[in-house]
Design a protein around this motif. Structure first.
Motif, PDB file in Angstrom:
ATOM      1  N   ILE A   1       0.860  -1.187   0.000  1.00 33.34           N
ATOM      2  CA  ILE A   1       0.000   0.000   0.000  1.00 33.34           C
ATOM      3  C   ILE A   1       0.901   1.244   0.000  1.00 33.34           C
ATOM      4  N   GLU A   2       1.817   1.252  -0.980  1.00 32.92           N
ATOM      5  CA  GLU A   2       2.838   2.297  -1.063  1.00 32.92           C
ATOM      6  C   GLU A   2       2.254   3.698  -1.213  1.00 32.92           C
ATOM      7  N   GLU A   3       1.030   3.772  -1.718  1.00 27.54           N
ATOM      8  CA  GLU A   3       0.425   5.089  -1.895  1.00 27.54           C
ATOM      9  C   GLU A   3       0.258   5.835  -0.575  1.00 27.54           C
ATOM     10  N   GLU A   4       0.260   5.122   0.550  1.00 24.52           N
ATOM     11  CA  GLU A   4       0.229   5.807   1.849  1.00 24.52           C
ATOM     12  C   GLU A   4       1.392   6.775   1.977  1.00 24.52           C
ATOM     13  N   VAL A   5       2.574   6.317   1.535  1.00 25.07           N
ATOM     14  CA  VAL A   5       3.773   7.149   1.599  1.00 25.07           C
ATOM     15  C   VAL A   5       3.734   8.210   0.514  1.00 25.07           C
ATOM     16  N   HIS A   6       3.377   7.796  -0.716  1.00 20.73           N
ATOM     17  CA  HIS A   6       3.368   8.727  -1.844  1.00 20.73           C
ATOM     18  C   HIS A   6       2.414   9.895  -1.607  1.00 20.73           C
ATOM     19  N   GLN A   7       1.318   9.645  -0.927  1.00 17.80           N
ATOM     20  CA  GLN A   7       0.309  10.681  -0.711  1.00 17.80           C
ATOM     21  C   GLN A   7       0.484  11.414   0.615  1.00 17.80           C
ATOM     22  N   GLY A   8       1.511  11.047   1.372  1.00 16.38           N
ATOM     23  CA  GLY A   8       1.795  11.760   2.627  1.00 16.38           C
ATOM     24  C   GLY A   8       0.700  11.613   3.662  1.00 16.38           C
ATOM     25  N   VAL A   9       0.211  10.392   3.871  1.00 20.07           N
ATOM     26  CA  VAL A   9      -0.873  10.154   4.829  1.00 20.07           C
ATOM     27  C   VAL A   9      -0.458  10.601   6.230  1.00 20.07           C
ATOM     28  N   ARG A  10      -1.362  11.314   6.903  1.00 14.22           N
ATOM     29  CA  ARG A  10      -1.126  11.782   8.270  1.00 14.22           C
ATOM     30  C   ARG A  10      -2.307  11.399   9.144  1.00 14.22           C
ATOM     31  N   VAL A  11      -2.006  10.924  10.337  1.00 13.29           N
ATOM     32  CA  VAL A  11      -3.037  10.483  11.273  1.00 13.29           C
ATOM     33  C   VAL A  11      -2.776  11.129  12.629  1.00 13.29           C
ATOM     34  N   PRO A  12      -3.704  11.925  13.162  1.00  6.39           N
ATOM     35  CA  PRO A  12      -3.521  12.508  14.490  1.00  6.39           C
ATOM     36  C   PRO A  12      -3.496  11.420  15.567  1.00  6.39           C
ATOM     37  N   VAL A  13      -2.618  11.606  16.551  1.00  2.89           N
ATOM     38  CA  VAL A  13      -2.575  10.658  17.669  1.00  2.89           C
ATOM     39  C   VAL A  13      -3.924  10.684  18.383  1.00  2.89           C
ATOM     40  N   GLY A  14      -4.488   9.500  18.596  1.00  2.71           N
ATOM     41  CA  GLY A  14      -5.790   9.396  19.244  1.00  2.71           C
ATOM     42  C   GLY A  14      -6.940   9.237  18.273  1.00  2.71           C
ATOM     43  N   SER A  15      -6.680   9.432  16.970  1.00  2.00           N
ATOM     44  CA  SER A  15      -7.742   9.314  15.968  1.00  2.00           C
ATOM     45  C   SER A  15      -7.596   8.011  15.180  1.00  2.00           C
ATOM     46  N   GLY A  16      -8.708   7.309  15.006  1.00  2.00           N
ATOM     47  CA  GLY A  16      -8.703   6.113  14.190  1.00  2.00           C
ATOM     48  C   GLY A  16      -7.840   5.001  14.746  1.00  2.00           C
ATOM     49  N   PHE A  17      -7.521   4.063  13.874  1.00  2.00           N
ATOM     50  CA  PHE A  17      -6.809   2.845  14.259  1.00  2.00           C
ATOM     51  C   PHE A  17      -5.366   3.129  14.688  1.00  2.00           C
ATOM     52  N   ALA A  18      -4.566   3.706  13.780  1.00  2.00           N
ATOM     53  CA  ALA A  18      -3.166   3.950  14.113  1.00  2.00           C
ATOM     54  C   ALA A  18      -3.037   4.965  15.248  1.00  2.00           C
ATOM     55  N   GLY A  19      -3.918   5.964  15.250  1.00  2.00           N
ATOM     56  CA  GLY A  19      -3.881   6.957  16.317  1.00  2.00           C
ATOM     57  C   GLY A  19      -4.175   6.355  17.673  1.00  2.00           C
ATOM     58  N   ARG A  20      -5.038   5.349  17.692  1.00  2.00           N
ATOM     59  CA  ARG A  20      -5.348   4.665  18.952  1.00  2.00           C
ATOM     60  C   ARG A  20      -4.157   3.849  19.429  1.00  2.00           C
ATOM     61  N   VAL A  21      -3.477   3.171  18.497  1.00  2.00           N
ATOM     62  CA  VAL A  21      -2.279   2.399  18.865  1.00  2.00           C
ATOM     63  C   VAL A  21      -1.244   3.324  19.495  1.00  2.00           C
ATOM     64  N   ALA A  22      -1.046   4.501  18.879  1.00  2.00           N
ATOM     65  CA  ALA A  22      -0.060   5.450  19.398  1.00  2.00           C
ATOM     66  C   ALA A  22      -0.468   5.997  20.752  1.00  2.00           C
ATOM     67  N   LEU A  23      -1.744   6.308  20.920  1.00  2.00           N
ATOM     68  CA  LEU A  23      -2.217   6.879  22.173  1.00  2.00           C
ATOM     69  C   LEU A  23      -2.114   5.883  23.319  1.00  2.00           C
ATOM     70  N   GLU A  24      -2.560   4.641  23.069  1.00  2.00           N
ATOM     71  CA  GLU A  24      -2.572   3.636  24.122  1.00  2.00           C
ATOM     72  C   GLU A  24      -1.227   2.945  24.290  1.00  2.00           C
ATOM     73  N   ARG A  25      -0.354   3.068  23.261  1.00  2.00           N
ATOM     74  CA  ARG A  25       0.950   2.385  23.278  1.00  2.00           C
ATOM     75  C   ARG A  25       0.781   0.902  23.580  1.00  2.00           C
ATOM     76  N   ALA A  26      -0.184   0.302  22.905  1.00  2.00           N
ATOM     77  CA  ALA A  26      -0.477  -1.123  23.089  1.00  2.00           C
ATOM     78  C   ALA A  26      -0.980  -1.684  21.761  1.00  2.00           C
ATOM     79  N   PRO A  27      -0.793  -2.995  21.514  1.00  2.00           N
ATOM     80  CA  PRO A  27      -1.278  -3.606  20.276  1.00  2.00           C
ATOM     81  C   PRO A  27      -2.794  -3.476  20.153  1.00  2.00           C
ATOM     82  N   VAL A  28      -3.257  -3.286  18.923  1.00  2.00           N
ATOM     83  CA  VAL A  28      -4.687  -3.204  18.629  1.00  2.00           C
ATOM     84  C   VAL A  28      -4.983  -4.097  17.434  1.00  2.00           C
ATOM     85  N   VAL A  29      -6.002  -4.956  17.579  1.00  2.00           N
ATOM     86  CA  VAL A  29      -6.478  -5.794  16.478  1.00  2.00           C
ATOM     87  C   VAL A  29      -7.834  -5.258  16.035  1.00  2.00           C
ATOM     88  N   LEU A  30      -8.004  -5.115  14.727  1.00  2.00           N
ATOM     89  CA  LEU A  30      -9.227  -4.532  14.181  1.00  2.00           C
ATOM     90  C   LEU A  30      -9.832  -5.473  13.151  1.00  2.00           C
TER      91      LEU A  30
END
Length: 407
Positions: A67-96
């Motif tokens: 899914i290289e387009e994530e890098v090409h398009q400069g995807v940004r996710v605020p900490v605490g928002s959505g899946f990756a943001g939740r992983v960063a906020l909780e600093r724990a593994p998340v399964v979705l």
């Protein structure tokens, strides 16, 4: 095969690609290669590393496979928002297992058709470095062994990124400092100069700077400054303050007015930044210097054949530390022929094992009239010697030349 053995086998395969990195690959390429191998090992369709940017509290896509387009398009996710943001906020593994706009901020993930995802935090020490996640278009259950393998890999990648980031920070800071510190001292009739800059052995490069520049009316601007903090952030702030001070110096006649404007600018645009600054203007006759101190240590002056002394210049509040507009003052000092004026930052006089005023008195004793470059050498020998400075050291010596009789 047991889960623990399965996890061990997968980790061994991951260690193969991580443990023998290709020397010609940069960090992003190395991560992309690791993620391609991760897809094969875990039999997933996508793998992504997002790096954490503390200044914006957001995650930025840095490397990806499938899914290289994530890098090409400069995807940004605020900490605490959505899946990756939740992983960063909780600093724990998340399964979705439900992926759409209600659970994931990045639309590329559900548009890719992912149905199951696993994300783990990338942490080095106490610092959040980023998030590593994988996704599958087939619905699946990630095992405890797979979660453990992912976390171990994330820990390794976090350390790799942290080391690279520190080196990038140091390289960028060195380049920025080299571009901002005078590459050579100017030739000014009636004056001679010497200077030194040494990064701290413990703190590394920081926000210390000195500057000399011509002003209208054959005047000379003299600056010695010290931004709190170290590393690239302090150097960047230093660069902005240096440029702003130069601009204000062209429009203002007195040093206190220049520093007042600089303070106002820092309080408005550089929230949380603090700096001490000494700014002086040497007149066209070279007989005086008008000086204002914004929390900076007083310079040392020495007359020919006389002892060095700390100048009695009243210090005003540092730049960026005050609310409102404190009254700032300018002191006019005489520059007799042959005298030397030495400006410095606190790294020259501060030590853990002695009060700063002791170091200042020692500095005054070390300054002697003479060639400014020789003065700098003598001061560095007396104050630094064979012990590396703990903090940055900047030193600038100015000598009013002696005009021969009839000259």
């Amino acid at each position: 095969m047991s889960r623990s053995l399965d996890a061990h086998d997968r980790l061994q395969q991951l260690e193969t690609i991580i443990g023998v990195p290709a020397e010609h690959l940069g960090l992003a390429e190395l991560l992309a290669e690791t993620l391609r191998r991760l897809r094969e090992v875990m039999e997933v369709d996508t793998a992504t590393v997002l790096r954490y940017q503390p200044s914006g509290r957001q995650l930025v896509a840095f490397a990806a496979a499938g899914i290289e387009e994530e890098v090409h398009q400069g995807v940004r996710v605020p900490v605490g928002s959505g899946f990756a943001g939740r992983v960063a906020l909780e600093r724990a593994p998340v399964v979705l297992d439900h992926i759409d706009e209600t659970t994931v901020v990045n639309s590329l993930l559900w548009e890719r058709g992912l149905r199951s995802m696993l994300g783990v935090p990338m942490v080095a020490g106490m610092d959040l470095v980023g998030v590593l996640h994988v996704g599958s278009v087939e619905r699946r259950q990630f095992t405890e062994a797979e979660v453990s393998t992912m976390q171990l890999l994330a820990d390794r990648l976090a350390m790799m990124i942290q080391v690279e980031a520190l080196e990038e920070n140091r390289t960028a800071t060195m380049a920025l400092q080299r571009s901002l510190l005078p590459s050579s001292l100017p030739a000014v009739p009636g004056l001679a100069f010497g200077a030194r800059y040494v990064p701290g052995a413990e703190t590394g490069l920081g926000g210390d700077w000195y500057d000399l520049f011509a002003l209208p009316g054959d005047r000379l601007g003299v600056v010695m400054g010290d931004v709190s903090g170290h590393g690239l952030e302090a150097a960047v702030i230093m660069g902005r303050l240096r440029s702003a001070l130069r601009a204000y110096a062209l429009d203002c006649e007195s040093p206190d007015e220049v520093l007042a404007k600089l303070d106002r600018k820092a309080n408005h645009f550089e929230h949380g930044a603090m700096a001490t600054v000494a700014y002086g203007i040497i007149g066209p006759d070279r007989e005086t210097i008008a000086l204002s101190l914004a929390g900076h240590l007083p310079p040392v002056q020495v007359e020919p054949d006389g002892p060095g002394r700390l100048l009695d210049v009243p210090p005003d509040p540092p730049i960026g530390l005050t609310i409102g507009q404190p009254r700032r003052r300018t002191t006019v000092l005489d520059l007799t022929p042959g005298s030397v004026l030495a400006f410095y930052t606190d790294g020259l006089v501060e030590r853990r094992d002695r009060p700063v005023d002791v170091g200042m008195r020692q500095l005054a004793e070390a300054v002697r009239a003479g060639d400014p470059d020789r003065v700098c050498a003598q001061v560095m020998a007396a104050m630094i010697g064979n012990r590396p400075a703990q903090d940055d050291v900047a030193l600038l010596a100015i000598r009013r030349e002696v005009v021969p009789a009839g000259g």
